[in-house]
Structure formats: structure tokens, C-alpha cells
Scaffold this motif. Structure first.
Motif, PDB file in Angstrom:
ATOM      1  N   ASN A   1       0.850  -1.205   0.000  1.00 52.98           N
ATOM      2  CA  ASN A   1       0.000   0.000   0.000  1.00 52.98           C
ATOM      3  C   ASN A   1       0.882   1.249   0.000  1.00 52.98           C
ATOM      4  O   ASN A   1       1.592   1.507   0.967  1.00 52.98           O
TER       5      ASN A   1
ATOM      6  N   LYS B   1      -2.588   4.035  -3.406  1.00 50.62           N
ATOM      7  CA  LYS B   1      -2.952   2.755  -4.007  1.00 50.62           C
ATOM      8  C   LYS B   1      -2.891   1.696  -2.919  1.00 50.62           C
ATOM      9  O   LYS B   1      -1.833   1.435  -2.365  1.00 50.62           O
ATOM     10  N   GLY B   2      -4.053   1.103  -2.650  1.00 52.67           N
ATOM     11  CA  GLY B   2      -4.074   0.039  -1.640  1.00 52.67           C
ATOM     12  C   GLY B   2      -5.343   0.068  -0.818  1.00 52.67           C
ATOM     13  O   GLY B   2      -6.236   0.881  -1.039  1.00 52.67           O
ATOM     14  N   LYS B   3      -5.402  -0.837   0.174  1.00 49.25           N
ATOM     15  CA  LYS B   3      -6.595  -0.927   1.022  1.00 49.25           C
ATOM     16  C   LYS B   3      -6.605   0.203   2.056  1.00 49.25           C
ATOM     17  O   LYS B   3      -5.540   0.704   2.423  1.00 49.25           O
ATOM     18  N   PRO B   4      -7.790   0.597   2.540  1.00 56.67           N
ATOM     19  CA  PRO B   4      -7.833   1.641   3.589  1.00 56.67           C
ATOM     20  C   PRO B   4      -7.097   1.173   4.845  1.00 56.67           C
ATOM     21  O   PRO B   4      -7.283   0.036   5.291  1.00 56.67           O
TER      22      PRO B   4
ATOM     23  N   ALA C   1      -6.874   6.531   2.610  1.00 55.78           N
ATOM     24  CA  ALA C   1      -7.988   6.070   1.768  1.00 55.78           C
ATOM     25  C   ALA C   1      -7.792   6.665   0.380  1.00 55.78           C
ATOM     26  O   ALA C   1      -6.861   7.443   0.151  1.00 55.78           O
ATOM     27  N   ASP C   2      -8.662   6.308  -0.563  1.00 53.18           N
ATOM     28  CA  ASP C   2      -8.510   6.780  -1.944  1.00 53.18           C
ATOM     29  C   ASP C   2      -8.424   8.311  -2.015  1.00 53.18           C
ATOM     30  O   ASP C   2      -9.331   9.011  -1.562  1.00 53.18           O
TER      31      ASP C   2
ATOM     32  N   ASP D   1       0.399  -3.006   7.014  1.00 52.14           N
ATOM     33  CA  ASP D   1      -0.842  -3.004   7.799  1.00 52.14           C
ATOM     34  C   ASP D   1      -0.625  -2.155   9.047  1.00 52.14           C
ATOM     35  O   ASP D   1       0.418  -1.533   9.213  1.00 52.14           O
TER      36      ASP D   1
END
Length: 368
Positions: A255, A312-315, A287-288, A344
Motif C-alpha cells: 500500500n 494505491k491500496g486498502k484503507p 484512503a482513496d 498493515d
């Protein structure tokens, strides 16, 4: 001993001794500066046994000899004398007379034979490198050196050579790690060495003075040696094993956030005002298209700021020590963007300057 020199020359050389001389008075002689007048030159030396400095002063030597006097008092006297010409003369019982214009000072000295030996520096075996490059490398690593005296091997910056004439500097305090690699050519290192924080601070100061130019650096057994212009500096290296930092640097964090450097720095400064004084904890929510930075302190209140980011990646919501983030953003060039690479909430993150190879900063998250 009797000599004459210009006030400005003496002052410039004595300046280097001020932060080196021993303050704690474990050995009274370490609070002194050694004055040597031999073969038409004046040398001033100071040491605390861990770091030492020697400067050369142009002057007239009427009578050869050596003596030591209190470094702080000598500096203060030379700074205040009325005339540009200063005369230093050794009297009986190691007293020293300082004359300038109509001012006369007599100060207590100590026998020069009690002063610790300064290591012999052979400039032939030293490598010359650009002063500005070494200064930048120190600036970008020294701030994450551990101040915990019990973790002795982390009380300095680890320096080693890698392939292709590259020099690496690495520092860590267990919560963060700074890594810099530049092409400098060989420094004659067969294995990595740990250079103490105080020695590096003095070296950085020396490199910031005068013209950039080049500096001569080398390592002998347990010593680091530096020569720049008329000043010689030696540092006793830390005897210990630096941890294997390669195991700490995360590889392939998926991320990635790209944020405008100056905007992030200013937002962190504002939000951290309300973080707790002791731990400086702030929360960053990725987040985006945005990053939200917040601080919550039950005693003071809360602050939230949102800035634009290419993400780019998960929240991910993760806690960091704001001071550790501010430290790295302050030493890097504020133009352009920074990349924050995350895995993470509980794993270390990597911070890099976008498009710049050779530097990275690993930061452990905080539980908030």
C-alpha cells in the motif's frame, strides 16, 4: 613559551575546542586546551578522550614550549580583548600571561605533560571526499541515533562500504531506522564501524564551516580520523556489534501513498500541537485520494486535518509518533513528494523521497 598571533585566528581555532572539552571535571586537565609552540607554528588541542580536535594557528613563535589552560576562559578572554594582536607567554608554575593592547590577563595553567596524547594522523592514508555529501549523509541519519546509554552499540551511526564504491550510513533507536547510501569511493573500511554521536556532531559542525571543498577521512583500528583545512578531528569508535539492519527493512509493502512533502510537513506540525507531550501520538487514515491526520488528547482536545494524496491500496488506519515523522521530513529536501509504503496497522512502514534512490526511513507504528 612565548608567541604572538591574530585575535581572529586564535578565536576561530578555539571555537572548535569549546564543545569538546570535558564539562564533568572527572579529570581537570580535560577542561583545558593544550597550546604547543614549535618550529614556528602554534597548535591548539582539546579532547574528552572520546573526541579530540587540533587546530593550527599562524603566528610568530618567540620561544618554543607547551602549556595547558582552561579552554572556556581562554576563549572568553580572546573574544573580549581590545586589539587584533594577542601575545601569549608562559610564566613560572605554568601560569599564562595574555596581553593585548593595554589589557593583561594572568591565568592558572597545568603541566602539558599531563595532557593525553593526540593520535598521530598520517594524511597519506586518508581518502578525500566531498564535504557537502558527507555532511548531508550525517544530517539524514544522526537524528535517529539512540540516546539510551544502556544500548551502547546504538549510540552512533553505523558506517560501511558496499559494492561499487558506495558508502552506507545507518542509525536506529529501536523505534525507527535511517539508511543512506551514496557513491563516495573507498574509505579503507574492511568491516563496518560505529561512529559515536558526539564525534559526528563535531564533524558536521566542521563540515558546515567555510568552503564546502573536500575533506580527508580515514579509519585506523578503533579511531576515525578527519582533516579539513587546518583542523584535525579524531573520534574513538564504539566497540560493539550493530544489529543486522537488513532484517528490519520491509520489502514490498503493497500500500503506497504519494503525498506532497511540504503539505504533509505543515499538516503534521499543526495537528501534533494537540498530541500528548510525552508520546506525540497521531493517527493517519489512508484512503482513496486522501490522508486524514488526527490527534486526540483528553487533557487538551482534538485536531483533524485532511490532505490530498495519491494512494494505491486498502484503507489503513495507523498510529505514528509525530516527532519521528517530523524529524525525517525536516532533514529531507522539502521540494517534491514523499512515498509512504505501508503493509498493515502493526507492521513497520517505509518512507522515501519520490524519485530519489539511496535513502529510506523505517518507522514502527504506535498503538493509540
Amino acid at each position: 613559551m612565548e608567541t604572538k598571533a591574530k585575535r581572529g585566528d586564535l578565536l576561530a581555532t578555539l571555537y572548535w575546542t569549546q564543545s569538546i572539552v570535558e564539562r564533568r571535571n572527572t579529570m581537570p586537565i580535560l577542561a583545558n586546551v593544550l597550546i604547543e609552540c614549535q618550529r614556528g607554528e602554534i597548535r591548539l588541542t582539546a579532547t574528552d578522550l572520546e573526541v579530540g580536535v587540533r587546530g593550527h594557528v599562524d603566528g610568530e613563535v618567540a620561544k618554543e614550549g607547551t602549556v595547558t589552560v582552561n579552554a572556556k576562559k581562554l576563549y572568553e578572554i580572546i573574544r573580549e580583548v581590545p586589539n587584533e594582536q594577542v601575545q601569549l607567554k608562559r610564566l613560572e608554575n605554568d601560569w599564562v600571561e595574555i596581553k593585548s593592547g593595554k589589557s593583561v590577563f594572568k591565568i592558572v595553567g597545568m603541566d602539558a605533560r599531563e595532557f593525553p596524547q593526540f593520535p598521530k594522523i598520517d594524511s597519506k592514508g586518508l581518502s578525500t571526499t566531498p564535504a557537502s555529501t558527507i555532511r548531508e549523509m550525517i544530517e539524514r541519519t544522526i537524528f535517529s541515533v539512540s540516546t539510551d546509554e544502556t544500548r551502547y552499540s546504538l549510540n552512533g551511526v553505523f558506517v560501511e562500504e558496499s559494492e561499487g564504491g558506495k558508502i552506507r550510513m545507518v542509525s536506529t533507536d529501536g523505534h525507527r531506522l535511517a539508511f543512506e547510501e551514496r557513491v563516495l569511493g573507498s574509505l579503507g573500511l574492511t568491516k563496518g564501524v560505529i561512529v559515536p554521536r558526539k564525534g559526528l556532531s563535531e564533524l558536521k559542525k566542521l563540515l558546515e564551516s567555510g568552503e564546502d571543498g573536500v575533506v580527508s577521512i580515514g579509519f585506523r583500528e578503533n579511531m576515525g580520523l578527519v582533516i579539513k583545512d587546518k583542523v584535525e578531528l579524531f573520534m574513538r569508535l564504539i566497540d560493539g556489534d550493530f544489529p543486522d539492519y537488513t532484517k528490519v527493512i520491509p520489502k514490498g509493502n503493497p500500500n503506497i501513498a504519494k503525498i506532497e512533502h511540504h503539505e504533509l510537513l505543515q499538516a503534521l506540525r499543526r495537528v501534533s500541537i494537540l498530541s500528548s507531550e510525552r508520546y506525540k501520538g497521531i493517527k493517519m487514515e489512508f484512503a482513496d485520494g486522501k490522508v486524514s491526520i488526527s490527534a486526540n488528547n483528553p487533557d487538551l482536545g482534538e485536531a483533524v486535518e485532511e490532505i490530498e494524496a495519491e494512494y494505491k491500496g486498502k484503507p489503513i488506519s495507523i498510529g505514528f509518533n509525530a516527532r519521528y515523522l517530523l524529524d525525517v521530513l525536516t532533514v529531507l529536501d522539502s521540494e517534491g513528494e514523499v512515498d509512504i509504503e505501508l503493509k498493515d496497522e502493526l507492521s513497520p512502514s517505509v518512507i522515501r523521497k519520490t524519485g530519489k534512490e539511496g535513502y529510506l526511513y523505517v518507522l514502527m507504528p504506535m498503538r493509540l
